[in-house]
Structures are given as structure tokens and as C-alpha cells.
Write a protein that holds these residues in place. Structure first.
Motif, PDB file in Angstrom:
ATOM      1  N   ALA A   1     -29.660  -1.705 -24.623  1.00 20.29           N
ATOM      2  CA  ALA A   1     -28.962  -2.676 -24.319  1.00 20.29           C
ATOM      3  C   ALA A   1     -28.181  -3.126 -25.525  1.00 20.29           C
ATOM      4  CB  ALA A   1     -29.885  -3.668 -23.607  1.00 20.29           C
ATOM      5  N   ALA A   2     -27.072  -3.762 -25.086  1.00 19.25           N
ATOM      6  CA  ALA A   2     -26.079  -4.048 -26.142  1.00 19.25           C
ATOM      7  C   ALA A   2     -25.064  -5.045 -25.574  1.00 19.25           C
ATOM      8  CB  ALA A   2     -25.381  -3.195 -26.861  1.00 19.25           C
ATOM      9  N   VAL A   3     -24.396  -5.804 -26.386  1.00 21.25           N
ATOM     10  CA  VAL A   3     -23.428  -6.748 -25.671  1.00 21.25           C
ATOM     11  C   VAL A   3     -22.050  -5.732 -25.650  1.00 21.25           C
ATOM     12  CG1 VAL A   3     -21.566  -8.633 -26.166  1.00 21.25           C
ATOM     13  CG2 VAL A   3     -24.281  -8.985 -26.693  1.00 21.25           C
ATOM     14  N   THR A   4     -21.629  -5.636 -24.399  1.00 25.82           N
ATOM     15  CA  THR A   4     -20.416  -4.779 -24.554  1.00 25.82           C
ATOM     16  C   THR A   4     -19.013  -5.438 -23.660  1.00 25.82           C
ATOM     17  OG1 THR A   4     -21.185  -3.900 -22.463  1.00 25.82           O
ATOM     18  CG2 THR A   4     -21.948  -2.659 -24.410  1.00 25.82           C
ATOM     19  N   ASP A   5     -19.095  -6.448 -23.597  1.00 25.11           N
ATOM     20  CA  ASP A   5     -17.893  -7.281 -22.942  1.00 25.11           C
ATOM     21  C   ASP A   5     -18.092  -8.743 -23.539  1.00 25.11           C
ATOM     22  OD1 ASP A   5     -19.718  -8.651 -21.359  1.00 25.11           O
ATOM     23  OD2 ASP A   5     -19.124  -8.007 -19.597  1.00 25.11           O
ATOM     24  N   ASP A   6     -17.074  -9.341 -22.873  1.00 21.20           N
ATOM     25  CA  ASP A   6     -16.780 -10.755 -23.377  1.00 21.20           C
ATOM     26  C   ASP A   6     -17.655 -11.731 -22.528  1.00 21.20           C
ATOM     27  OD1 ASP A   6     -15.189 -10.668 -21.033  1.00 21.20           O
ATOM     28  OD2 ASP A   6     -13.331 -11.354 -22.390  1.00 21.20           O
ATOM     29  N   GLU A   7     -17.986 -11.489 -21.413  1.00 15.52           N
ATOM     30  CA  GLU A   7     -19.058 -12.126 -20.513  1.00 15.52           C
ATOM     31  C   GLU A   7     -20.401 -12.268 -21.031  1.00 15.52           C
ATOM     32  OE1 GLU A   7     -19.229 -10.683 -16.348  1.00 15.52           O
ATOM     33  OE2 GLU A   7     -17.108 -10.136 -16.645  1.00 15.52           O
ATOM     34  N   SER A   8     -20.914 -11.481 -21.926  1.00 17.26           N
ATOM     35  CA  SER A   8     -22.324 -11.662 -22.729  1.00 17.26           C
ATOM     36  C   SER A   8     -22.236 -12.114 -24.195  1.00 17.26           C
ATOM     37  CB  SER A   8     -22.874 -10.465 -22.515  1.00 17.26           C
ATOM     38  OG  SER A   8     -22.995 -10.022 -21.241  1.00 17.26           O
ATOM     39  N   GLY A   9     -22.747 -13.049 -24.340  1.00 15.47           N
ATOM     40  CA  GLY A   9     -22.920 -13.482 -25.888  1.00 15.47           C
ATOM     41  C   GLY A   9     -24.327 -12.796 -26.349  1.00 15.47           C
ATOM     42  N   ALA A  10     -25.140 -12.076 -25.738  1.00 14.71           N
ATOM     43  CA  ALA A  10     -26.310 -11.632 -26.327  1.00 14.71           C
ATOM     44  C   ALA A  10     -27.156 -11.173 -24.986  1.00 14.71           C
ATOM     45  CB  ALA A  10     -27.307 -12.731 -27.030  1.00 14.71           C
ATOM     46  N   VAL A  11     -27.921  -9.890 -25.387  1.00 13.22           N
ATOM     47  CA  VAL A  11     -28.718  -9.550 -24.312  1.00 13.22           C
ATOM     48  C   VAL A  11     -30.258  -9.203 -24.915  1.00 13.22           C
ATOM     49  CG1 VAL A  11     -26.946  -8.007 -23.015  1.00 13.22           C
ATOM     50  CG2 VAL A  11     -28.246  -7.004 -25.062  1.00 13.22           C
ATOM     51  N   GLY A  12     -31.234  -9.567 -24.256  1.00 18.34           N
ATOM     52  CA  GLY A  12     -32.593  -9.294 -24.818  1.00 18.34           C
ATOM     53  C   GLY A  12     -33.508  -8.993 -23.512  1.00 18.34           C
ATOM     54  N   TRP A  13     -34.807  -8.524 -24.080  1.00 14.09           N
ATOM     55  CA  TRP A  13     -35.820  -8.299 -23.129  1.00 14.09           C
ATOM     56  C   TRP A  13     -36.872  -9.185 -23.354  1.00 14.09           C
ATOM     57  CZ3 TRP A  13     -35.262  -4.045 -20.115  1.00 14.09           C
ATOM     58  CH2 TRP A  13     -34.407  -3.232 -20.272  1.00 14.09           C
ATOM     59  N   PHE A  14     -37.189  -9.924 -22.032  1.00 15.68           N
ATOM     60  CA  PHE A  14     -37.972 -10.962 -22.077  1.00 15.68           C
ATOM     61  C   PHE A  14     -39.306 -10.850 -21.248  1.00 15.68           C
ATOM     62  CE2 PHE A  14     -33.922 -12.583 -23.410  1.00 15.68           C
ATOM     63  CZ  PHE A  14     -34.204 -13.523 -24.352  1.00 15.68           C
ATOM     64  N   ALA A  15     -40.644 -11.247 -21.685  1.00 16.22           N
ATOM     65  CA  ALA A  15     -41.675 -11.393 -20.678  1.00 16.22           C
ATOM     66  C   ALA A  15     -41.422 -12.444 -19.750  1.00 16.22           C
ATOM     67  CB  ALA A  15     -42.844 -11.651 -21.672  1.00 16.22           C
ATOM     68  N   VAL A  16     -41.881 -12.183 -18.370  1.00 16.12           N
ATOM     69  CA  VAL A  16     -41.485 -13.006 -17.339  1.00 16.12           C
ATOM     70  C   VAL A  16     -42.018 -14.383 -17.653  1.00 16.12           C
ATOM     71  CG1 VAL A  16     -41.808 -13.178 -14.727  1.00 16.12           C
ATOM     72  CG2 VAL A  16     -41.342 -10.964 -15.802  1.00 16.12           C
ATOM     73  N   ASP A  17     -43.401 -14.320 -18.443  1.00 18.15           N
ATOM     74  CA  ASP A  17     -43.845 -15.963 -18.738  1.00 18.15           C
ATOM     75  C   ASP A  17     -43.373 -16.442 -19.815  1.00 18.15           C
ATOM     76  OD1 ASP A  17     -44.804 -14.090 -20.512  1.00 18.15           O
ATOM     77  OD2 ASP A  17     -46.948 -14.503 -20.065  1.00 18.15           O
ATOM     78  N   ALA A  18     -42.294 -16.024 -20.494  1.00 21.36           N
ATOM     79  CA  ALA A  18     -41.491 -16.563 -21.562  1.00 21.36           C
ATOM     80  C   ALA A  18     -40.057 -16.336 -21.859  1.00 21.36           C
ATOM     81  CB  ALA A  18     -42.026 -15.753 -22.859  1.00 21.36           C
ATOM     82  N   LEU A  19     -39.343 -16.954 -20.418  1.00 23.75           N
ATOM     83  CA  LEU A  19     -38.060 -16.734 -20.451  1.00 23.75           C
ATOM     84  C   LEU A  19     -37.292 -17.634 -20.962  1.00 23.75           C
ATOM     85  CD1 LEU A  19     -38.007 -15.819 -16.506  1.00 23.75           C
ATOM     86  CD2 LEU A  19     -37.822 -14.468 -18.554  1.00 23.75           C
ATOM     87  N   PRO A  20     -35.976 -17.569 -21.305  1.00 22.67           N
ATOM     88  CA  PRO A  20     -35.417 -18.646 -21.912  1.00 22.67           C
ATOM     89  C   PRO A  20     -34.615 -19.472 -20.983  1.00 22.67           C
ATOM     90  CG  PRO A  20     -34.058 -16.523 -21.989  1.00 22.67           C
ATOM     91  CD  PRO A  20     -35.326 -16.114 -21.657  1.00 22.67           C
TER      92      PRO A  20
END
Length: 161
Positions: A117-136
Motif C-alpha cells: 500500500a502506498a500513496v499513488t494519486d492526489d486523492e490520498s495524503g497517506a495510507v495505513g493499516w489500522f486495527a478496528v478498535d484503534a481507527l483514526p
């Protein structure tokens, strides 16, 4: 594809910022450890699931495959629908530029993907994997989609949200 070249971009050139009803798709991509992939959107600054609007002549499964590759660089396979997001209270947005959209989104999930997973366009500032109980901090419709996915996993019942 640039926004201006997309179906919605060409439509916006004709109608301005008026409300548009837009079919689309989003996806929960889950790793073996249960973490899910999110993207931080550049328009609102909040986190959400990969996905987007369908283009002319494109089905929603194809749309979610294309959007995922464009936004995250991941190639996903074996996508399955688990729900449908259509509640106008959560699916209607006014974007920072004034554009108004009401989304109708088929929600998919997969555990089958390749790539990093990586930022590959201008719609995303960041990408990341998150635990369901610790979402941003997330867009409300995206948080509801993840909650619906959790209910689907427990019940096997298609989720209408």
C-alpha cells in the motif's frame, strides 16, 4: 485519470456544483492480522476506505478494483459485496470546492491482495493499516461502513446502511 477527464468531472463542467446522485463502491481490505487499509483523503483531511465513483460503461466491481489500484497501488482479487450505503444523512456531501454529491455505494471486502500500500494519486495524503478498535478520525459514512462490515462478519447478513 484526472478528475477533469472522469465522468463526474465532465458532468461538473456542464452542471456546476449542483447535487449529483452518484453510484460508486468502497472496499474493506483486511490483512491476516485483522487490520484494515485506510486512506487519508486530501479533500477533507479525514480517513476513509478506498473506493470511488463508477465511470461510463463500468460496473461497480470493476470500479472498486480500478479505484483501489489508483488510490493505493494494491491489486485486489476475490472481492465480495457485504452491504450498500445509501442513507442520504451520511452519504450526502458538500466538498470544499462547493460540489454536492449524494453517493450510493456498494461495499465490498477482500482479504486477497498483492503489492504494498502506498500513496499513488492526489486523492490520498497517506495510507495505513489500522486495527478496528484503534481507527483514526474518519468520514462518518466510512466509519459506518466499517461498523457494517463488522456486523456482516458476525451475522453473514447483507448490510443496508
Amino acid at each position: 485519470m484526472s478528475f477533469a477527464d472522469s465522468y463526474l468531472g465532465r458532468l461538473r463542467a456542464l452542471i456546476g456544483d449542483r447535487l449529483v446522485l452518484m453510484p460508486g463502491a468502497r472496499i474493506v481490505i483486511e490483512r491476516d492480522d485483522g487490520r484494515i487499509l485506510l486512506q487519508q483523503r486530501t479533500d477533507f483531511g479525514l480517513w476513509g476506505l478506498p473506493g470511488g465513483s463508477a465511470e461510463e460503461g463500468e460496473g461497480l466491481e470493476t470500479a472498486v478494483l480500478r479505484e483501489t489500484a489508483e488510490e493505493t497501488g494494491l491489486i485486489v482479487r476475490d472481492v465480495e459485496p457485504f452491504g450498500f450505503g445509501c442513507d442520504p444523512q451520511y452519504e450526502t456531501f458538500v466538498f470544499p470546492n462547493g460540489d454536492q454529491v449524494q453517493f450510493f455505494a456498494l461495499m465490498f471486502y477482500t482479504r486477497s491482495f498483492e503489492g504494498e500500500a502506498a500513496v499513488t494519486d492526489d486523492e490520498s495524503g497517506a495510507v495505513g493499516w489500522f486495527a478496528v478498535d484503534a481507527l483514526p478520525e474518519m468520514l462518518p459514512n466510512m466509519a459506518r461502513s466499517i461498523e457494517a462490515y463488522q456486523r456482516f462478519k458476525k451475522t453473514g447478513k447483507f448490510q443496508m446502511i
